[in-house]
Write a protein that holds these residues in place. Structure first.
Motif, short mmCIF file in Angstrom:
data_model
loop_
_atom_site.label_atom_id
_atom_site.label_comp_id
_atom_site.label_asym_id
_atom_site.label_seq_id
_atom_site.Cartn_x
_atom_site.Cartn_y
_atom_site.Cartn_z
N THR A 14 13.67 20.20 101.21
CA THR A 14 15.10 19.92 101.06
C THR A 14 15.20 18.68 100.19
O THR A 14 14.51 17.69 100.42
N LYS A 16 17.77 15.81 98.69
CA LYS A 16 19.07 15.17 98.92
C LYS A 16 19.25 14.00 97.97
O LYS A 16 18.27 13.39 97.52
N ASP A 17 20.53 13.67 97.70
CA ASP A 17 20.81 12.46 96.94
C ASP A 17 20.88 11.29 97.91
O ASP A 17 20.68 11.45 99.12
N ASP A 19 23.35 9.77 99.05
CA ASP A 19 24.44 9.90 100.01
C ASP A 19 24.12 10.91 101.11
O ASP A 19 24.93 11.11 102.02
N GLY A 20 22.97 11.58 101.01
CA GLY A 20 22.58 12.56 102.02
C GLY A 20 23.06 13.97 101.73
O GLY A 20 22.84 14.88 102.52
N SER A 21 23.70 14.16 100.58
CA SER A 21 24.16 15.51 100.20
C SER A 21 22.97 16.34 99.74
O SER A 21 22.14 15.86 98.96
N VAL A 22 22.90 17.58 100.23
CA VAL A 22 21.81 18.47 99.84
C VAL A 22 22.05 18.97 98.41
O VAL A 22 23.09 19.56 98.11
N LEU A 23 21.07 18.71 97.54
CA LEU A 23 21.14 19.15 96.15
C LEU A 23 20.42 20.48 95.95
O LEU A 23 20.79 21.27 95.09
N THR A 25 17.43 23.29 98.28
CA THR A 25 16.60 23.51 99.45
C THR A 25 15.94 24.89 99.35
O THR A 25 16.46 25.78 98.70
N GLN A 61 11.09 9.25 98.54
CA GLN A 61 12.14 9.05 97.54
C GLN A 61 11.43 8.91 96.20
O GLN A 61 10.56 8.05 96.02
N ASN A 131 15.53 12.38 97.01
CA ASN A 131 14.97 12.24 98.35
C ASN A 131 14.51 13.60 98.85
O ASN A 131 15.33 14.49 99.08
#
Length: 153
Positions: A14, A16-17, A19-23, A25, A61, A131
């Motif tokens: 997975t 993520k950026d 901000d924790g948004s999934v980019l 997966t 990261q 991330n």
């Protein structure tokens, strides 16, 4: 077996950026298989997986310079609308294949000001720390054919 050059590796991941948004997966899909050491995945992730084994989990990261690079202003330019023949309506975010000195590349429309269209040849994730949450699903020897082709089959 440990991950090393010329091993085929399958991972669940997975991305993520900050901000924790999934980019992106692999959840709900087949694991991503790649040939380690052949540049099939971004360098920072490949480096973080080196020496890991089946079942290992890695959270890392990856800085932009080990992913898609820093954003470069010189990869943006203003071009005339007339270059977009056959396209009735242009919108910010649209992507096109363009011919450059270095060959074909993807450009994204970054701005529209009348007949002046700003295009951006930076990768959409350039300048972004990435991330990753990764689980190593499989590590195996690559076949001669996979080594020759430079990717997993």
């Amino acid at each position: 077996m440990q991950i090393a050059k010329d091993k085929v590796v399958a991972i669940d991941y997975t991305l993520k950026d900050d901000d924790g948004s999934v980019l992106d997966t692999s959840e709900g899909k087949e694991p991503l298989a790649y040939l380690h050491g052949s540049g099939n995945i971004i360098p920072g992730l490949e480096k973080a997986l080196e020496g890991k084994a089946q079942g290992d989990e890695v959270n890392v990261q990856v800085p932009p310079e080990e992913a898609y690079g820093e954003r470069r202003d010189d990869l943006q330019q203003v071009v005339p609308r007339s270059l977009f023949q056959g396209v009735d309506e242009l919108q910010v975010g649209m992507q096109f294949q363009a011919q450059s000195e270095g060959g074909e590349q993807i450009v994204t429309i970054a701005g529209i000001d009348g007949d002046d269209i700003t295009v951006d040849a930076n990768h959409p994730m350039a300048g972004v720390p990435l991330n990753f949450e990764v689980k190593v699903v499989e590590v195996r020897e690559a076949t001669d054919e996979e080594k020759e082709h430079g990717h997993a089959h």
